[in-house]
Design an enzyme around this catalytic site. Structure first.
Site, PDB file in Angstrom:
ATOM      1  N   SER A  35       0.731  -1.055  -0.027  1.00 37.34           N
ATOM      2  CA  SER A  35       0.127   0.069   0.052  1.00 37.34           C
ATOM      3  C   SER A  35       0.845   1.345  -0.022  1.00 37.34           C
ATOM      4  CB  SER A  35      -0.892   0.120   1.195  1.00 37.34           C
ATOM      5  OG  SER A  35      -0.294   0.126   2.237  1.00 37.34           O
TER       6      SER A  35
ATOM      7  N   SER B 128      11.176   9.992   7.336  1.00 35.18           N
ATOM      8  CA  SER B 128      10.069  11.000   7.666  1.00 35.18           C
ATOM      9  C   SER B 128      10.987  12.372   7.887  1.00 35.18           C
ATOM     10  CB  SER B 128       9.330  10.633   8.703  1.00 35.18           C
ATOM     11  OG  SER B 128       8.477  11.802   9.113  1.00 35.18           O
TER      12      SER B 128
ATOM     13  N   TYR C 131       7.797   6.957  16.839  1.00 31.24           N
ATOM     14  CA  TYR C 131       8.035   7.112  15.647  1.00 31.24           C
ATOM     15  C   TYR C 131       8.895   8.136  15.140  1.00 31.24           C
ATOM     16  CZ  TYR C 131       6.507   7.838  10.834  1.00 31.24           C
ATOM     17  OH  TYR C 131       6.605   7.991   9.397  1.00 31.24           O
TER      18      TYR C 131
ATOM     19  N   LYS D  23      12.411   7.410  13.352  1.00 31.42           N
ATOM     20  CA  LYS D  23      12.801   8.034  12.024  1.00 31.42           C
ATOM     21  C   LYS D  23      14.062   9.073  12.183  1.00 31.42           C
ATOM     22  CE  LYS D  23       9.583   6.445   9.342  1.00 31.42           C
ATOM     23  NZ  LYS D  23       9.839   5.288   8.324  1.00 31.42           N
TER      24      LYS D  23
HETATM   25  N1  LIG Z   1       2.019   9.036   4.795  1.00 34.24           N
HETATM   26  C1  LIG Z   1       2.734   9.790   5.228  1.00 34.24           C
HETATM   27  O1  LIG Z   1       2.296  10.860   5.588  1.00 34.24           O
HETATM   28  C2  LIG Z   1       4.269   9.411   5.627  1.00 34.24           C
HETATM   29  C3  LIG Z   1       5.077  10.807   6.112  1.00 34.24           C
HETATM   30  C4  LIG Z   1       6.358  10.324   6.353  1.00 34.24           C
HETATM   31  C5  LIG Z   1       6.651   8.946   6.283  1.00 34.24           C
HETATM   32  N2  LIG Z   1       6.108   8.113   5.714  1.00 34.24           N
HETATM   33  C6  LIG Z   1       6.869   6.760   5.715  1.00 34.24           C
HETATM   34  O2  LIG Z   1       6.414   6.008   4.428  1.00 34.24           O
HETATM   35  C7  LIG Z   1       6.674   4.780   4.629  1.00 34.24           C
HETATM   36  C8  LIG Z   1       5.538   4.154   3.813  1.00 34.24           C
HETATM   37  O3  LIG Z   1       4.388   4.222   4.802  1.00 34.24           O
HETATM   38  P1  LIG Z   1       2.752   4.743   3.804  1.00 34.24           P
HETATM   39  O4  LIG Z   1       2.468   6.048   4.223  1.00 34.24           O
HETATM   40  O5  LIG Z   1       2.783   4.233   2.651  1.00 34.24           O
HETATM   41  O6  LIG Z   1       1.775   3.808   4.821  1.00 34.24           O
HETATM   42  P2  LIG Z   1       1.001   2.490   4.483  1.00 34.24           P
HETATM   43  O7  LIG Z   1       0.114   2.709   3.366  1.00 34.24           O
HETATM   44  O8  LIG Z   1       0.587   2.227   6.065  1.00 34.24           O
HETATM   45  O9  LIG Z   1       2.232   1.423   4.083  1.00 34.24           O
HETATM   46  C9  LIG Z   1       3.000   0.949   4.835  1.00 34.24           C
HETATM   47  C10 LIG Z   1       3.563  -0.411   4.315  1.00 34.24           C
HETATM   48  O10 LIG Z   1       4.446  -1.012   5.332  1.00 34.24           O
HETATM   49  C11 LIG Z   1       4.192  -2.573   5.423  1.00 34.24           C
HETATM   50  N3  LIG Z   1       4.287  -2.983   6.597  1.00 34.24           N
HETATM   51  C12 LIG Z   1       4.061  -2.354   7.713  1.00 34.24           C
HETATM   52  N4  LIG Z   1       4.334  -3.231   8.986  1.00 34.24           N
HETATM   53  C13 LIG Z   1       5.112  -4.317   8.281  1.00 34.24           C
HETATM   54  C14 LIG Z   1       5.627  -5.422   8.698  1.00 34.24           C
HETATM   55  N5  LIG Z   1       5.905  -6.013   9.733  1.00 34.24           N
HETATM   56  N6  LIG Z   1       6.192  -6.449   7.601  1.00 34.24           N
HETATM   57  C15 LIG Z   1       6.114  -6.183   6.314  1.00 34.24           C
HETATM   58  N7  LIG Z   1       5.467  -5.153   5.922  1.00 34.24           N
HETATM   59  C16 LIG Z   1       4.928  -4.115   6.803  1.00 34.24           C
HETATM   60  C17 LIG Z   1       2.629  -2.515   5.149  1.00 34.24           C
HETATM   61  O11 LIG Z   1       2.265  -3.713   4.560  1.00 34.24           O
HETATM   62  P3  LIG Z   1       1.501  -4.966   5.237  1.00 34.24           P
HETATM   63  O12 LIG Z   1       0.502  -4.191   6.278  1.00 34.24           O
HETATM   64  O13 LIG Z   1       0.764  -5.623   3.933  1.00 34.24           O
HETATM   65  O14 LIG Z   1       2.345  -5.755   5.984  1.00 34.24           O
HETATM   66  C18 LIG Z   1       2.305  -1.398   4.030  1.00 34.24           C
HETATM   67  O15 LIG Z   1       2.804  -1.913   2.728  1.00 34.24           O
HETATM   68  C19 LIG Z   1       6.739   4.420   6.076  1.00 34.24           C
HETATM   69  O16 LIG Z   1       8.090   4.162   6.351  1.00 34.24           O
HETATM   70  C20 LIG Z   1       6.340   5.479   6.798  1.00 34.24           C
HETATM   71  O17 LIG Z   1       6.886   5.964   8.148  1.00 34.24           O
HETATM   72  C21 LIG Z   1       4.677   8.131   5.634  1.00 34.24           C
END
Ligand SMILES: NC(=O)c1ccc[n+]([C@@H]2O[C@H](COP(=O)([O-])OP(=O)(O)OC[C@H]3O[C@@H](n4cnc5c(N)ncnc54)[C@H](OP(=O)(O)O)[C@@H]3O)[C@@H](O)[C@H]2O)c1
Length: 270
Positions: A10, A137, A150, A154
């Site tokens: 995702s 992040s 978190y 990060k």
């Molecule tokens: N969205 C934001 O605003 C934001 C801002 C700053 C940084 N980030 C960073 O961006 C990155 C991607 O996050 P996102 O925003 O795209 O959120 P997301 O849609 O919730 O995606 C998170 C992904 O991580 C995987 N994941 C989580 N725990 C896992 C585990 N134990 N084993 C394997 N896979 C795991 C999930 O897959 P499954 O659940 O299928 O395992 C999912 O594919 C993260 O590192 C997050 O900290 C996001």
């Protein structure tokens, strides 16, 4: 190019896997949700793009990580790029949080990508123009209250990237492995639905960048070998404020917290 992308089910990881494939990169994507990975594998791509391959795994498990690395090497015949995008957040007062939250956040956001880098380095050393992208992040630049676990994870990722970059450059033998850090600002994804604990604070609701825009910026930065990637103006602005006006960020956040009593940190008993 051959890439392993974590967090492929995702949000940003999925969008990066698709963007890499669109640009001709052979991708193995991993995450836990099998149905979501199956959906990614059949996502529409231009006819000339290689199909995305998938391996289901829990990235916090050492055995699963080993399997993913071995399967990716087998399926791709080697590895040139690791994109560590898997991550989870948690929201709430640190003082009253379950210690398990801290463990879980550090496992998925720090230990898993750190160990995955260690485990893929031997393969990357044999790769072509090898590189690692750690997805961090802007909260690794400057922390916010109620996101303590978190932010700490990060910040650790940011430090890992900087330290490893110098260490690998100093080794001077074998192919150069570029270490890149993508520090994201607010991005459309399932991040807030998948919190380990707590719920999204109202005061943090800004206009997010789409996952596709973020992915396009990250993949272009990979092609250009940019060590620090800050997709979008809000992430860039935050990083500049964190460097020169950290007190301003603190003042704005404190004012927002005051305006939302429900999210105010619980007062500690004396
Ligand atoms: N969205 C934001 O605003 C934001 C801002 C700053 C940084 N980030 C960073 O961006 C990155 C991607 O996050 P996102 O925003 O795209 O959120 P997301 O849609 O919730 O995606 C998170 C992904 O991580 C995987 N994941 C989580 N725990 C896992 C585990 N134990 N084993 C394997 N896979 C795991 C999930 O897959 P499954 O659940 O299928 O395992 C999912 O594919 C993260 O590192 C997050 O900290 C996001």
């Amino acid at each position: 190019m051959r890439a392993l992308v974590t967090g492929g089910s995702s949000g940003v990881g999925r969008a990066i896997a698709l963007e890499l494939a669109r640009r001709g990169v052979r991708v193995v994507a991993t995450a836990r949700r099998v149905a979501r990975l199956a959906d990614l594998a059949v996502a529409p791509l231009p006819p000339e793009s290689p199909a995305i391959l998938t391996v289901a795994a829990d990235i916090t498990s050492a055995a699963d990580r080993r399997t993913v690395v071995d399967r990716a090497a087998e399926m791709l015949g080697g590895l040139d790029l690791l994109v560590a995008a898997a991550g989870s957040g948690a929201v709430g007062t640190f003082a009253t949080a379950d210690p398990a939250t801290l463990r879980q956040i550090m496992e998925v956001d720090f230990f898993a990508p750190a160990e995955l880098v260690r485990e893929t380095l031997p393969l990357l050393r044999q790769g072509r123009d090898p590189a690692v992208v750690l997805v961090g992040s802007i909260l690794g630049y400057h922390p916010l209250p109620l996101h303590t676990e978190y932010c700490a994870a990060k910040a650790a990722v940011r430090s890992l990237a900087a330290s490893l970059r110098q260490e690998l450059a100093a080794q001077g033998t074998g192919p150069r492995i570029d270490i890149m850090l993508a520090s994201l600002g607010p991005t459309e994804s399932e991040f807030w639905d998948n919190l380990v604990s707590g719920e999204r604070p109202r005061w943090s609701r800004g206009t997010p960048l789409s996952a596709a825009e973020t992915a396009a910026t990250v993949v272009t930065a990979i092609e250009r070998r940019r060590p620090e990637i800050l997709p979008g103006w809000s992430a860039k602005g935050f990083a500049i404020a964190a460097r020169f006006f950290p007190w301003l960020i603190d003042a704005i956040v404190a004012a927002r917290l005051r305006s939302e009593p429900r999210q105010r940190p619980a007062r500690m008993e004396p």
